[in-house]
Scaffold this motif. Structure first.
Motif, mmCIF file in Angstrom:
data_model
loop_
_atom_site.group_PDB
_atom_site.id
_atom_site.type_symbol
_atom_site.label_atom_id
_atom_site.label_comp_id
_atom_site.label_asym_id
_atom_site.label_seq_id
_atom_site.Cartn_x
_atom_site.Cartn_y
_atom_site.Cartn_z
ATOM 1 N N ASN A 12 0.791 -1.236 0.000
ATOM 2 C CA ASN A 12 0.000 0.000 0.000
ATOM 3 C C ASN A 12 0.824 1.287 0.000
ATOM 4 O OD1 ASN A 12 -2.367 -1.434 -0.110
ATOM 5 N ND2 ASN A 12 -2.650 -1.423 2.102
ATOM 6 N N ASN A 13 2.018 1.230 -0.555
ATOM 7 C CA ASN A 13 2.838 2.435 -0.695
ATOM 8 C C ASN A 13 2.892 2.830 -2.160
ATOM 9 O OD1 ASN A 13 3.659 2.463 2.055
ATOM 10 N ND2 ASN A 13 5.104 0.824 1.591
ATOM 11 N N PRO A 14 2.524 4.063 -2.473
ATOM 12 C CA PRO A 14 2.670 4.502 -3.869
ATOM 13 C C PRO A 14 4.154 4.511 -4.262
ATOM 14 C CG PRO A 14 1.200 5.954 -2.672
ATOM 15 C CD PRO A 14 1.848 5.069 -1.659
ATOM 16 N N VAL A 15 4.495 3.756 -5.292
ATOM 17 C CA VAL A 15 5.882 3.722 -5.752
ATOM 18 C C VAL A 15 6.076 4.659 -6.940
ATOM 19 C CG1 VAL A 15 6.384 1.425 -4.854
ATOM 20 C CG2 VAL A 15 5.503 1.653 -7.166
ATOM 21 N N LEU A 16 4.973 5.098 -7.528
ATOM 22 C CA LEU A 16 5.038 6.052 -8.628
ATOM 23 C C LEU A 16 3.728 6.813 -8.687
ATOM 24 C CD1 LEU A 16 6.538 5.804 -12.043
ATOM 25 C CD2 LEU A 16 4.077 6.094 -12.007
ATOM 26 N N ASP A 38 -8.215 2.018 -0.150
ATOM 27 C CA ASP A 38 -9.279 1.356 0.622
ATOM 28 C C ASP A 38 -10.281 0.670 -0.295
ATOM 29 O OD1 ASP A 38 -8.196 2.188 3.034
ATOM 30 O OD2 ASP A 38 -9.367 4.043 3.065
ATOM 31 N N LEU A 39 -10.653 1.341 -1.352
ATOM 32 C CA LEU A 39 -11.612 0.764 -2.288
ATOM 33 C C LEU A 39 -11.018 -0.410 -3.055
ATOM 34 C CD1 LEU A 39 -13.115 4.120 -3.471
ATOM 35 C CD2 LEU A 39 -14.282 2.366 -2.146
ATOM 36 N N LEU A 40 -9.746 -0.326 -3.391
ATOM 37 C CA LEU A 40 -9.079 -1.441 -4.064
ATOM 38 C C LEU A 40 -9.077 -2.678 -3.165
ATOM 39 C CD1 LEU A 40 -6.078 0.515 -5.586
ATOM 40 C CD2 LEU A 40 -7.760 -0.766 -6.907
ATOM 41 N N GLU A 41 -8.746 -2.483 -1.902
ATOM 42 C CA GLU A 41 -8.733 -3.614 -0.967
ATOM 43 C C GLU A 41 -10.120 -4.233 -0.828
ATOM 44 O OE1 GLU A 41 -6.993 -1.885 2.554
ATOM 45 O OE2 GLU A 41 -5.039 -2.717 2.020
ATOM 46 N N GLU A 42 -11.133 -3.396 -0.751
ATOM 47 C CA GLU A 42 -12.507 -3.894 -0.632
ATOM 48 C C GLU A 42 -12.909 -4.698 -1.870
ATOM 49 O OE1 GLU A 42 -16.936 -1.990 -0.622
ATOM 50 O OE2 GLU A 42 -15.369 -0.901 0.473
ATOM 51 N N ARG A 43 -12.596 -4.164 -3.040
ATOM 52 C CA ARG A 43 -12.944 -4.872 -4.283
ATOM 53 C C ARG A 43 -12.172 -6.183 -4.405
ATOM 54 N NH1 ARG A 43 -14.791 -1.055 -8.607
ATOM 55 N NH2 ARG A 43 -16.357 0.127 -7.464
ATOM 56 N N GLU A 44 -10.898 -6.174 -3.983
ATOM 57 C CA GLU A 44 -10.098 -7.396 -4.060
ATOM 58 C C GLU A 44 -10.673 -8.492 -3.161
ATOM 59 O OE1 GLU A 44 -5.709 -6.939 -3.936
ATOM 60 O OE2 GLU A 44 -6.169 -4.811 -4.186
ATOM 61 N N ARG A 45 -11.151 -8.112 -1.990
ATOM 62 C CA ARG A 45 -11.757 -9.098 -1.086
ATOM 63 C C ARG A 45 -12.992 -9.735 -1.707
ATOM 64 N NH1 ARG A 45 -10.396 -5.413 3.012
ATOM 65 N NH2 ARG A 45 -12.438 -4.417 2.899
ATOM 66 N N ASN A 46 -13.669 -9.012 -2.569
ATOM 67 C CA ASN A 46 -14.906 -9.510 -3.173
ATOM 68 C C ASN A 46 -14.698 -10.199 -4.523
ATOM 69 O OD1 ASN A 46 -16.445 -8.542 -1.022
ATOM 70 N ND2 ASN A 46 -16.568 -6.511 -1.945
ATOM 71 N N THR A 90 0.533 -9.984 -8.731
ATOM 72 C CA THR A 90 1.523 -9.845 -7.657
ATOM 73 C C THR A 90 1.011 -9.008 -6.495
ATOM 74 O OG1 THR A 90 2.462 -7.909 -8.734
ATOM 75 C CG2 THR A 90 3.473 -10.039 -9.241
ATOM 76 N N GLY A 91 -0.168 -8.411 -6.649
ATOM 77 C CA GLY A 91 -0.714 -7.547 -5.606
ATOM 78 C C GLY A 91 -0.426 -6.077 -5.830
ATOM 79 N N VAL A 92 0.374 -5.757 -6.838
ATOM 80 C CA VAL A 92 0.638 -4.359 -7.186
ATOM 81 C C VAL A 92 -0.623 -3.809 -7.826
ATOM 82 C CG1 VAL A 92 2.022 -2.820 -8.643
ATOM 83 C CG2 VAL A 92 3.107 -4.716 -7.428
ATOM 84 N N ARG A 93 -0.961 -2.569 -7.491
ATOM 85 C CA ARG A 93 -2.202 -1.974 -7.996
ATOM 86 C C ARG A 93 -1.896 -0.749 -8.848
ATOM 87 N NH1 ARG A 93 -3.177 -2.333 -1.973
ATOM 88 N NH2 ARG A 93 -4.069 -4.396 -1.742
ATOM 89 N N LEU A 94 -2.749 -0.538 -9.825
ATOM 90 C CA LEU A 94 -2.652 0.635 -10.685
ATOM 91 C C LEU A 94 -3.917 1.456 -10.516
ATOM 92 C CD1 LEU A 94 -1.505 -1.116 -13.998
ATOM 93 C CD2 LEU A 94 -0.055 -0.106 -12.242
ATOM 94 N N VAL A 95 -3.751 2.759 -10.494
ATOM 95 C CA VAL A 95 -4.881 3.679 -10.412
ATOM 96 C C VAL A 95 -4.691 4.725 -11.495
ATOM 97 C CG1 VAL A 95 -6.001 5.458 -9.002
ATOM 98 C CG2 VAL A 95 -5.185 3.355 -7.927
ATOM 99 N N ILE A 96 -5.744 4.971 -12.267
ATOM 100 C CA ILE A 96 -5.700 6.115 -13.174
ATOM 101 C C ILE A 96 -6.880 7.021 -12.846
ATOM 102 C CG2 ILE A 96 -4.446 4.984 -15.043
ATOM 103 C CD1 ILE A 96 -7.033 4.926 -16.643
#
Length: 159
Positions: A12-16, A38-46, A90-96
């Motif tokens: 959960n640390n922004p690397v870029l 937070d929303l990414l984690e919630e969606r991933e759980r579902n 791998t668990g890395v997340r992207l947000v645009i």
């Protein structure tokens, strides 16, 4: 128009975080990206996970989807923007973050995420890069800027 791209480590640390556009406040996009976690984690759980009662065909489809990276859709609208999420195997997340008036459909957003996924993979495959550390790669920055320029000029193709 794409206003921001964020890559978030599995911890959960922004690397870029790159902001595109003139006169845009970068701190605003830091806040938007942290809210997206937070929303990414919630969606991933579902997300679907094949249970023992799943037929082999369905099990293969779900596992294939989970392995290749998943588009999580529109996470939330905020002010003048729409925030989309994608998670890699791998668990890395992207947000645009795109302008609310952006006319591209979700299939183009998915294609854009897949291109960014590939660019991230190429960059993170560098033997000197340590996972979770900030990504400082001029080639990645240039390639992302080129993709954003194409998107913002309505010239992005999903090829």
């Amino acid at each position: 128009m794409i206003a921001c791209i964020t890559i978030i480590s599995k911890d959960n640390n922004p690397v870029l975080l790159r902001v595109y556009g003139e006169g845009v406040e970068e701190s605003k996009f830091h806040y938007i990206s942290y809210c997206a976690i937070d929303l990414l984690e919630e969606r991933e759980r579902n997300l679907p996970f094949p249970g023992p009662e799943c037929k082999q065909e369905e099990r293969d489809r779900i596992l294939s989807m989970r392995r290749s990276g998943m588009f999580l859709g529109l996470l939330y609208p905020v002010e003048d923007y729409k925030v989309y999420g994608y998670v890699m195997s791998t668990g890395v997340r992207l947000v645009i973050v795109v302008d609310e008036n952006d006319k591209q459909d979700e299939s183009m957003v998915v294609a854009f995420f897949k291109k960014v996924h590939g660019l991230y993979t190429d960059s993170a495959s560098n033997p000197f890069y340590k996972a979770g550390q900030p990504l400082k790669n001029p080639k990645l920055d240039k390639d992302l800027a080129d993709l954003v320029r194409l998107w913002n000029a309505d010239a992005f193709a999903s090829k």
